[in-house]
Design a protein around this motif. Sequence first.
Motif, PDB file in Angstrom:
ATOM      1  N   ALA A 160      -7.573  -7.849   0.107  1.00 48.74           N
ATOM      2  CA  ALA A 160      -7.590  -6.695  -0.801  1.00 48.74           C
ATOM      3  C   ALA A 160      -6.533  -5.673  -0.390  1.00 48.74           C
ATOM      4  N   PHE A 161      -6.398  -5.425   0.910  1.00 47.12           N
ATOM      5  CA  PHE A 161      -5.369  -4.492   1.388  1.00 47.12           C
ATOM      6  C   PHE A 161      -3.969  -5.046   1.119  1.00 47.12           C
ATOM      7  N   LEU A 162      -3.825  -6.353   1.242  1.00 50.12           N
ATOM      8  CA  LEU A 162      -2.545  -6.984   0.934  1.00 50.12           C
ATOM      9  C   LEU A 162      -2.194  -6.790  -0.540  1.00 50.12           C
ATOM     10  N   GLY A 163      -3.199  -6.913  -1.422  1.00 49.30           N
ATOM     11  CA  GLY A 163      -2.973  -6.701  -2.843  1.00 49.30           C
ATOM     12  C   GLY A 163      -2.438  -5.308  -3.133  1.00 49.30           C
ATOM     13  N   GLU A 164      -2.962  -4.302  -2.421  1.00 46.61           N
ATOM     14  CA  GLU A 164      -2.460  -2.942  -2.594  1.00 46.61           C
ATOM     15  C   GLU A 164      -0.984  -2.848  -2.215  1.00 46.61           C
ATOM     16  N   ARG A 165      -0.622  -3.592  -1.190  1.00 44.68           N
ATOM     17  CA  ARG A 165       0.774  -3.564  -0.736  1.00 44.68           C
ATOM     18  C   ARG A 165       1.713  -4.229  -1.734  1.00 44.68           C
ATOM     19  N   VAL A 166       1.253  -5.278  -2.360  1.00 51.37           N
ATOM     20  CA  VAL A 166       2.101  -6.117  -3.208  1.00 51.37           C
ATOM     21  C   VAL A 166       2.276  -5.554  -4.619  1.00 51.37           C
ATOM     22  N   LEU A 184       1.756 -15.668  13.528  1.00 54.58           N
ATOM     23  CA  LEU A 184       1.628 -15.028  12.233  1.00 54.58           C
ATOM     24  C   LEU A 184       0.158 -14.678  12.008  1.00 54.58           C
ATOM     25  N   PRO A 185      -0.217 -13.410  12.093  1.00 55.89           N
ATOM     26  CA  PRO A 185      -1.613 -13.041  11.869  1.00 55.89           C
ATOM     27  C   PRO A 185      -2.042 -13.306  10.426  1.00 55.89           C
ATOM     28  N   PRO A 186      -3.330 -13.441  10.190  1.00 53.31           N
ATOM     29  CA  PRO A 186      -3.828 -13.585   8.819  1.00 53.31           C
ATOM     30  C   PRO A 186      -3.359 -12.442   7.923  1.00 53.31           C
ATOM     31  N   THR A 187      -2.954 -12.782   6.727  1.00 53.63           N
ATOM     32  CA  THR A 187      -2.361 -11.944   5.664  1.00 53.63           C
ATOM     33  C   THR A 187      -1.041 -11.308   6.070  1.00 53.63           C
ATOM     34  N   VAL A 195       2.102  -6.733   9.365  1.00 54.04           N
ATOM     35  CA  VAL A 195       0.741  -6.427   8.893  1.00 54.04           C
ATOM     36  C   VAL A 195       0.554  -4.925   8.682  1.00 54.04           C
ATOM     37  N   ARG A 196       1.559  -4.274   8.145  1.00 52.80           N
ATOM     38  CA  ARG A 196       1.466  -2.822   7.961  1.00 52.80           C
ATOM     39  C   ARG A 196       0.318  -2.441   7.026  1.00 52.80           C
ATOM     40  N   HIS A 197      -0.028  -3.329   6.091  1.00 52.85           N
ATOM     41  CA  HIS A 197      -1.134  -3.035   5.174  1.00 52.85           C
ATOM     42  C   HIS A 197      -2.468  -2.970   5.909  1.00 52.85           C
ATOM     43  N   HIS A 242      -2.711  -1.997   9.271  1.00 51.56           N
ATOM     44  CA  HIS A 242      -2.622  -0.748  10.029  1.00 51.56           C
ATOM     45  C   HIS A 242      -2.921   0.457   9.134  1.00 51.56           C
ATOM     46  N   LYS A 243      -2.352   0.445   7.950  1.00 54.52           N
ATOM     47  CA  LYS A 243      -2.515   1.565   7.024  1.00 54.52           C
ATOM     48  C   LYS A 243      -3.977   1.823   6.704  1.00 54.52           C
ATOM     49  N   ASN A 244      -4.766   0.764   6.646  1.00 54.38           N
ATOM     50  CA  ASN A 244      -6.170   0.887   6.251  1.00 54.38           C
ATOM     51  C   ASN A 244      -7.146   0.796   7.429  1.00 54.38           C
ATOM     52  N   GLY A 245      -6.608   0.819   8.642  1.00 56.19           N
ATOM     53  CA  GLY A 245      -7.463   0.793   9.814  1.00 56.19           C
ATOM     54  C   GLY A 245      -8.190  -0.520  10.024  1.00 56.19           C
ATOM     55  N   GLU A 246      -7.632  -1.604   9.488  1.00 53.95           N
ATOM     56  CA  GLU A 246      -8.249  -2.923   9.626  1.00 53.95           C
ATOM     57  C   GLU A 246      -7.655  -3.635  10.833  1.00 53.95           C
TER      58      GLU A 246
END
Length: 240
Positions: free
Chosen positions: A27-33, A190-193, A218-220, A222-226
């Motif tokens: 879901a956080f990746l979707g926000e990034r994309v 390569l971490p997940p997502t 994986v900045r998305h 970090h941005k969301n504290g995940e």
Amino acid sequence: MKLIFIRHGEPDYSSDTLTEKGRREAAFLGERVKDWKVDGFYVSCLGRARQTAEPLEKVLGRKAIVLDWLQEFRGKVDSKYSVKNGLPWDFAPSFWTGYPELFDKDRWYESKVMGPCAGAPSVKDVYLETCRELDNLLKKWGYEREKGYYRVTGNRDVTLVLVCHMGITFIMLSYLLGMAFPTLIHGCFLPPTSVTAVCSEEVEAGIAHFRCQGMGDVRHLHKNGEPISDCGYFTEVFQQ
């Protein structure tokens, strides 16, 4: 051309789905994309990759094209060599570093270590198949392989997104960058997502070579504290 490789979210391998954490990551990746310009959008046929692609499909307003060959690398080696289930990348360092050919981009898949495993596809066959399929895809977008580079015959301003898996991504990177697969996958994670960007550049007009611009981003998260998942890693992940 920009090739964006995305590893699936944290998986539940037993059911080929995402964990609850993996769904949050996606879901956080979707926000990034959501603001990306995407020309070609592709996904592995496996469930964990397709679930990762779902938030991206929603924000991009389109379905990803399923490519069977993007599934996790199917080649296996004899289990006596591999730390885990015949995977051709889970080798003990004291073992695989003793084979000089594994450091050679043109010889690693010919090593006896990568020899065929009974009842499973061979590493060499799946590697060569993946290279052919990747070249066929790039050719459709105007990049045709010639020896170790690509002849540009189409639009240079193209972005392709491939949602797949760590092993198959390193196979494709080894081919595109001219590096041996064992050194890449044993030396990088390569971490997940995570997002890995590989871009073509033309030092000579019309002749392109690919260069990695960023790996495992994986900045998305970090941005969301995940927290970053350590799935596929054998040590503690740096979280800052």
